[in-house]
Design an enzyme around this catalytic site. Structure first.
Site, PDB file in Angstrom:
ATOM      1  N   LEU A 120     -15.836  18.392  11.217  1.00 46.78           N
ATOM      2  CA  LEU A 120     -15.404  17.867   9.917  1.00 46.78           C
ATOM      3  C   LEU A 120     -14.482  18.842   9.188  1.00 46.78           C
ATOM      4  O   LEU A 120     -13.877  18.461   8.171  1.00 46.78           O
ATOM      5  CB  LEU A 120     -16.614  17.552   9.028  1.00 46.78           C
ATOM      6  CG  LEU A 120     -17.212  16.167   9.242  1.00 46.78           C
ATOM      7  CD1 LEU A 120     -17.993  16.085  10.548  1.00 46.78           C
ATOM      8  CD2 LEU A 120     -18.107  15.770   8.086  1.00 46.78           C
ATOM      9  N   GLU A 132     -43.277  28.213   8.530  1.00 47.10           N
ATOM     10  CA  GLU A 132     -44.155  27.750   9.618  1.00 47.10           C
ATOM     11  C   GLU A 132     -44.018  28.618  10.862  1.00 47.10           C
ATOM     12  O   GLU A 132     -44.058  28.126  11.992  1.00 47.10           O
ATOM     13  CB  GLU A 132     -43.851  26.284   9.965  1.00 47.10           C
ATOM     14  CG  GLU A 132     -44.271  25.302   8.898  1.00 47.10           C
ATOM     15  CD  GLU A 132     -45.772  25.202   8.753  1.00 47.10           C
ATOM     16  OE1 GLU A 132     -46.481  25.773   9.595  1.00 47.10           O
ATOM     17  OE2 GLU A 132     -46.219  24.577   7.787  1.00 47.10           O
TER      18      GLU A 132
END
Ligand code: TGC
Ligand code: FAD
Length: 394
Positions: A348, A373
């Site tokens: 892009l 996590e």
């Protein structure tokens, strides 16, 4: 007719009918109710958790893989696929659901007393009560065994909690916090216990952490516990030591294995659509070999990540999934999702750095997902220990 990356892999055939139906319902909700608002939420650094949670409750995704207490009791794979759709929207939205269902609700469901379950789980499943999970501290993230938060019993039998938790998702908006604290019941981290703390208890505060450049559509805060007095019944009755919180992390990490695929899929589909419509010289960007090479390589990694997620889902549904296998999935799928997001951004070019497209938002979010996590290094060490039998943590 062009195929999507996952159509090319044929992974749809590996998903059962019921799991697919749940996945499609979540996808439709996300497309209509979540995706249109994300650029604004991300830019403002705010997300309307209070309004969103009851909608997610009605959708049935809060604690969806738990049995009873108002939870749907779906398969683990269905939960993973729901995480995939939520994270295809934004990692912050998947985090809201992970923290509620896999961390706060799972902790109470797995380790709580019947009274704690009855009090909190039905309201949390409905999104009427919001939960958070306080494990990390300012000086103890990867090594939670060192935590300084203390819970001591006074003469009346009450618990008194003191300490600070850091980087806690949803803490500033939560009604209840699951807080892990060291007690003097045993040494070497074996005295760690979990507490169910209503956030209106005197001495509890949760200031917002501002100026995040990642996971901006998610509320993050500290938890400050200043002599927070709780009844004896606030503690989880049985579980002692790190296996309490780590058992909850297994659940949330499993959701991330799928979620990361969702973020990567959204990036890749956006990049393919952009490349088809962007004219460079006199033909679409999609028609150039360099673009196709990038798309092909990213599709390989996306498809492999999806296959890994589905395999771990199958093992979890069979009841044989081991923590080190979850580490394989979290390490690989988040790492590849970031790589895919960054490569898609190049397709892009300038347009890729705006919020008009989701790609850089996903890339920024995935920096947090790589860290929370269990960092990628922690998961490498867990896998290393499984391979060699040697712990390299200390
Ligand atoms: P170690 O000595 O290996 O183990 C201590 C005790 O825990 C048991 N255990 C587990 N139990 C269940 N599941 C697991 N995955 C377990 N891993 C270990 C173990 O058997 C032992 O039990 P016992 O009964 O013998 O005492 O522990 P260690 O101190 O060496 O720690 C190593 C390790 C890798 C486990 C730990 O350092 C680690 O995982 N660190 C990462 C911390 C982390 O992930 N924090 C996450 C906080 S929550 C969050 O980030 C939410 S983000 C928002 C969102 O999810 O969207
Ligand atoms: P540290 O542990 O200080 O790590 C620093 C570096 O050292 C890392 O590269 C790490 O991989 C490396 N390292 C650590 N140990 C070793 C080792 N043995 N060998 C080699 N290298 C090592 N926590 C919660 O409890 N609840 C939440 O809801 C929550 N939400 C979060 C939301 C966001 C947006 C973020 C960013 C974090 C959140 N966390 C939450 C905290 C998260 O779990 C921690 O940031 C993470 O566990 C890492 O801890 P740390 O940041 O203190 O890094």
């Amino acid at each position: 007719m062009p195929q999507t990356p996952l159509e090319l892999f044929g992974t749809e055939a590996l998903i059962g009918e019921e799991d697919r139906a749940i996945r499609d319902t979540v996808r439709a909700f996300v497309e209509k109710e979540v995706k249109p608002h994300l650029a604004d939420w991300f830019e403002a650094g705010e997300v309307p958790v209070r309004e969103l949670a009851p909608e997610l409750g009605r959708l049935g995704v809060l604690g969806m893989h738990l049995e009873g207490y108002g939870c749907a009791g779906t398969s683990a794979t269905a939960y993973g696929l729901a995480c995939m759709e939520l994270e295809a929207a934004d990692s912050g939205i998947r985090s809201l659901v992970s923290v509620q269902g896999s961390l706060a609700m799972f902790a109470i469901w797995k380790w709580g007393s019947e009274e704690q379950k009855q009090e909190w789980l039905p309201r949390m499943a409905a999104g009427e009560a919001i939960g958070c999970f306080g494990l990390t501290e300012p000086d103890f993230g990867s090594n939670p065994a060192g935590m300084r938060t203390r819970a001591r019993r006074d003469a009346s039998g009450d618990w008194v909690l003191s300490g600070t938790k850091m980087w806690i998702t949803n803490a500033p908006v939560a009604d209840v916090a699951v807080v892990w604290a060291q007690t003097d019941e045993a040494a070497d981290g074996k005295g760690i216990r979990g507490f169910v703390v209503p956030t209106d208890t005197p001495g509890f505060s949760a200031p917002v952490i501002k100026q995040k450049l990642s996971l901006r559509a998610s509320v993050t805060g500290e938890i400050v516990l200043d002599e927070v007095r709780l009844p004896a019944s606030a503690a989880f009755p049985e579980v002692r030591g790190l296996k309490g919180p780590l058992s909850c992390l297994n659940e949330a990490r499993f959701g991330i294995v799928f979620g990361a695929v969702g973020a990567a899929r959204d990036c890749l589909e956006s990049a393919i659509a952009y490349a088809a419509s962007r004219e460079i010289y006199d033909k679409p960007l999609a028609g150039y070999q360099i673009t196709q090479t990038k798309l092909a390589d990213m599709t390989l990694e996306l498809g492999k990540s999806m296959l890994l997620a589905l395999q771990l889902g199958r093992l979890k549904d069979e009841g044989t999934l081991r923590p080190e296998q979850i580490s394989l999935g979290k390490l690989n799928n988040v790492r590849e999702a970031i790589a895919i997001a960054r490569e898609c951004r190049t397709i892009l070019a300038a347009a890729g750095v705006t919020l008009e497209y989701p790609i850089m938002r996903h890339a920024n979010n995935l920096e947090s997902v790589l860290t929370y996590e269990g960092t990628s290094e922690v998961h490498q060490l867990i896998i290393g220990q499984a391979l060699t039998g040697e712990s390299a943590f200390r």
